[in-house]
Design a protein around this motif. Structure first.
Motif, PDB file in Angstrom:
ATOM      1  N   THR A  18       0.817  -1.222   0.000  1.00  0.00           N
ATOM      2  CA  THR A  18       0.000   0.000   0.000  1.00  0.00           C
ATOM      3  C   THR A  18       0.846   1.265   0.000  1.00  0.00           C
ATOM      4  O   THR A  18       0.415   2.297  -0.505  1.00  0.00           O
ATOM      5  N   ALA A  19       2.030   1.201   0.564  1.00  0.00           N
ATOM      6  CA  ALA A  19       2.905   2.376   0.598  1.00  0.00           C
ATOM      7  C   ALA A  19       4.354   1.920   0.552  1.00  0.00           C
ATOM      8  O   ALA A  19       4.719   0.903   1.139  1.00  0.00           O
ATOM      9  N   VAL A  20       5.147   2.672  -0.169  1.00  0.00           N
ATOM     10  CA  VAL A  20       6.586   2.423  -0.225  1.00  0.00           C
ATOM     11  C   VAL A  20       7.271   3.777  -0.175  1.00  0.00           C
ATOM     12  O   VAL A  20       6.844   4.735  -0.816  1.00  0.00           O
ATOM     13  N   ARG A  21       8.290   3.858   0.650  1.00  0.00           N
ATOM     14  CA  ARG A  21       8.994   5.132   0.761  1.00  0.00           C
ATOM     15  C   ARG A  21      10.467   4.885   1.063  1.00  0.00           C
ATOM     16  O   ARG A  21      10.834   3.894   1.674  1.00  0.00           O
ATOM     17  N   ARG A  22      11.239   5.849   0.619  1.00  0.00           N
ATOM     18  CA  ARG A  22      12.656   5.838   0.941  1.00  0.00           C
ATOM     19  C   ARG A  22      12.793   6.452   2.322  1.00  0.00           C
ATOM     20  O   ARG A  22      12.389   7.594   2.538  1.00  0.00           O
ATOM     21  N   GLU A  23      13.322   5.673   3.240  1.00  0.00           N
ATOM     22  CA  GLU A  23      13.402   6.117   4.631  1.00  0.00           C
ATOM     23  C   GLU A  23      14.638   5.483   5.269  1.00  0.00           C
ATOM     24  O   GLU A  23      14.676   4.287   5.488  1.00  0.00           O
ATOM     25  N   THR A  24      15.628   6.301   5.536  1.00  0.00           N
ATOM     26  CA  THR A  24      16.843   5.798   6.170  1.00  0.00           C
ATOM     27  C   THR A  24      16.638   5.763   7.675  1.00  0.00           C
ATOM     28  O   THR A  24      16.323   6.778   8.288  1.00  0.00           O
ATOM     29  N   ARG A  25      16.780   4.567   8.239  1.00  0.00           N
ATOM     30  CA  ARG A  25      16.623   4.385   9.687  1.00  0.00           C
ATOM     31  C   ARG A  25      17.843   3.662  10.219  1.00  0.00           C
ATOM     32  O   ARG A  25      18.308   2.693   9.633  1.00  0.00           O
ATOM     33  N   SER A  26      18.318   4.130  11.363  1.00  0.00           N
ATOM     34  CA  SER A  26      19.458   3.483  12.006  1.00  0.00           C
ATOM     35  C   SER A  26      19.075   2.768  13.284  1.00  0.00           C
ATOM     36  O   SER A  26      19.844   1.973  13.797  1.00  0.00           O
ATOM     37  N   THR A  27      17.912   3.062  13.821  1.00  0.00           N
ATOM     38  CA  THR A  27      17.450   2.368  15.017  1.00  0.00           C
ATOM     39  C   THR A  27      16.202   1.585  14.664  1.00  0.00           C
ATOM     40  O   THR A  27      15.339   2.065  13.937  1.00  0.00           O
ATOM     41  N   HIS A  28      16.142   0.380  15.150  1.00  0.00           N
ATOM     42  CA  HIS A  28      15.023  -0.504  14.840  1.00  0.00           C
ATOM     43  C   HIS A  28      14.543  -1.167  16.120  1.00  0.00           C
ATOM     44  O   HIS A  28      15.092  -2.175  16.550  1.00  0.00           O
ATOM     45  N   GLU A  29      13.564  -0.557  16.735  1.00  0.00           N
ATOM     46  CA  GLU A  29      12.969  -1.151  17.922  1.00  0.00           C
ATOM     47  C   GLU A  29      12.128  -2.345  17.492  1.00  0.00           C
ATOM     48  O   GLU A  29      11.351  -2.236  16.537  1.00  0.00           O
ATOM     49  N   PRO A  30      12.264  -3.477  18.148  1.00  0.00           N
ATOM     50  CA  PRO A  30      11.426  -4.622  17.785  1.00  0.00           C
ATOM     51  C   PRO A  30       9.949  -4.259  17.938  1.00  0.00           C
ATOM     52  O   PRO A  30       9.541  -3.713  18.956  1.00  0.00           O
ATOM     53  N   ALA A  31       9.177  -4.531  16.901  1.00  0.00           N
ATOM     54  CA  ALA A  31       7.751  -4.222  16.919  1.00  0.00           C
ATOM     55  C   ALA A  31       6.981  -5.386  16.328  1.00  0.00           C
ATOM     56  O   ALA A  31       7.441  -6.046  15.393  1.00  0.00           O
ATOM     57  N   ARG A  32       5.821  -5.600  16.870  1.00  0.00           N
ATOM     58  CA  ARG A  32       4.955  -6.673  16.378  1.00  0.00           C
ATOM     59  C   ARG A  32       4.507  -6.323  14.953  1.00  0.00           C
ATOM     60  O   ARG A  32       4.070  -5.208  14.680  1.00  0.00           O
ATOM     61  N   GLY A  33       4.640  -7.280  14.050  1.00  0.00           N
ATOM     62  CA  GLY A  33       4.208  -7.078  12.674  1.00  0.00           C
ATOM     63  C   GLY A  33       5.213  -6.378  11.795  1.00  0.00           C
ATOM     64  O   GLY A  33       4.911  -6.017  10.664  1.00  0.00           O
ATOM     65  N   ALA A  34       6.417  -6.160  12.299  1.00  0.00           N
ATOM     66  CA  ALA A  34       7.453  -5.487  11.509  1.00  0.00           C
ATOM     67  C   ALA A  34       8.640  -6.418  11.305  1.00  0.00           C
ATOM     68  O   ALA A  34       9.024  -7.160  12.204  1.00  0.00           O
ATOM     69  N   LEU A  35       9.190  -6.372  10.119  1.00  0.00           N
ATOM     70  CA  LEU A  35      10.394  -7.136   9.784  1.00  0.00           C
ATOM     71  C   LEU A  35      11.456  -6.148   9.347  1.00  0.00           C
ATOM     72  O   LEU A  35      11.270  -5.416   8.367  1.00  0.00           O
ATOM     73  N   ASP A  36      12.552  -6.083  10.086  1.00  0.00           N
ATOM     74  CA  ASP A  36      13.649  -5.167   9.786  1.00  0.00           C
ATOM     75  C   ASP A  36      14.835  -5.970   9.274  1.00  0.00           C
ATOM     76  O   ASP A  36      15.378  -6.799   9.996  1.00  0.00           O
ATOM     77  N   LEU A  37      15.228  -5.700   8.036  1.00  0.00           N
ATOM     78  CA  LEU A  37      16.362  -6.384   7.408  1.00  0.00           C
ATOM     79  C   LEU A  37      17.471  -5.365   7.197  1.00  0.00           C
ATOM     80  O   LEU A  37      17.697  -4.875   6.096  1.00  0.00           O
ATOM     81  N   ALA A  38      18.151  -5.048   8.270  1.00  0.00           N
ATOM     82  CA  ALA A  38      19.174  -4.004   8.248  1.00  0.00           C
ATOM     83  C   ALA A  38      20.499  -4.543   7.731  1.00  0.00           C
ATOM     84  O   ALA A  38      20.846  -5.700   7.929  1.00  0.00           O
ATOM     85  N   VAL A  39      21.232  -3.670   7.070  1.00  0.00           N
ATOM     86  CA  VAL A  39      22.605  -3.937   6.657  1.00  0.00           C
ATOM     87  C   VAL A  39      23.438  -2.805   7.237  1.00  0.00           C
ATOM     88  O   VAL A  39      23.151  -1.641   6.991  1.00  0.00           O
TER      89      VAL A  39
END
Length: 188
Positions: A121-142
């Motif tokens: 439904t939405a896609v955006r360019r968003e640079t994030r350096s912190t990823h708090e664990p959240a229900r329903g979220a998958l963070d694939l950081a490099v």
């Protein structure tokens, strides 16, 4: 027991990736557009391999008078160096792939998530350096960073490394060309 089998299959994929990397081939990109994500981790992985090699040499020198311990630890150290190189190779040969009907989000040999394009439904360019664990979220950081965020209309099921099912409705991933990936996903 099933978790051990999944880990063994994961390890086999890592070593198969090493062979593909040496042959300069990719896996699963036919019929789609590939988006790499390894540029941010190359230096870190090279440094880790260097440290592992230095440790191997140091342990070999320390255990030169104990041949059995030397041979066992040398085998383990060589295995570790190959595994670290294989983990990086798995990320190189398994990029994200955009096809006509889905985005295949991958991270090395342990994440391969197919997301139908019509459920994004939405896609955006968003640079994030912190990823708090959240229900329903998958963070694939490099390199502890993500650059693209996908929001989904309905959750997709992600199978974790140890075989647990996790429903995700937000996927944050890293791409070497985040602008190109966002543009390709938003283009009608």
């Amino acid at each position: 027991m099933q978790a051990l089998r999944r880990l063994a299959r994961h390890e086999a994929r890592v070593y198969a990736s090493l062979a593909l990397w040496l042959a300069r081939r990719t896996q699963g990109t036919a019929g789609g557009r590939a988006f790499g994500y390894t540029r941010g981790q190359g230096a870190t992985m090279a440094a880790l391999v260097f440290v592992c090699v230095v440790e191997t040499v140091g342990v070999s020198v320390l255990l030169r008078g104990m041949p059995t311990a030397h041979d066992v630890l040398l085998a383990l150290d060589v295995y570790t160096v190959l595994l670290v190189i294989g983990l990086h190779a798995a990320c190189v040969v398994r990029p994200h792939v955009l096809t006509g009907d889905a985005l295949r989000v991958r991270h090395g040999a342990h994440v391969d998530l197919r997301i139908p394009l019509d459920s994004i439904t939405a896609v955006r360019r968003e640079t994030r350096s912190t990823h708090e664990p959240a229900r329903g979220a998958l963070d694939l950081a490099v390199g502890s960073q993500t650059s693209v965020t996908l929001e989904l209309a309905e959750p997709v099921t992600h199978l974790t490394l140890l075989g647990r099912h996790k429903d995700v409705s937000v996927v944050r991933l890293h791409a070497d060309d985040p602008g190109g990936l966002v543009q390709a996903l938003t283009r009608p």
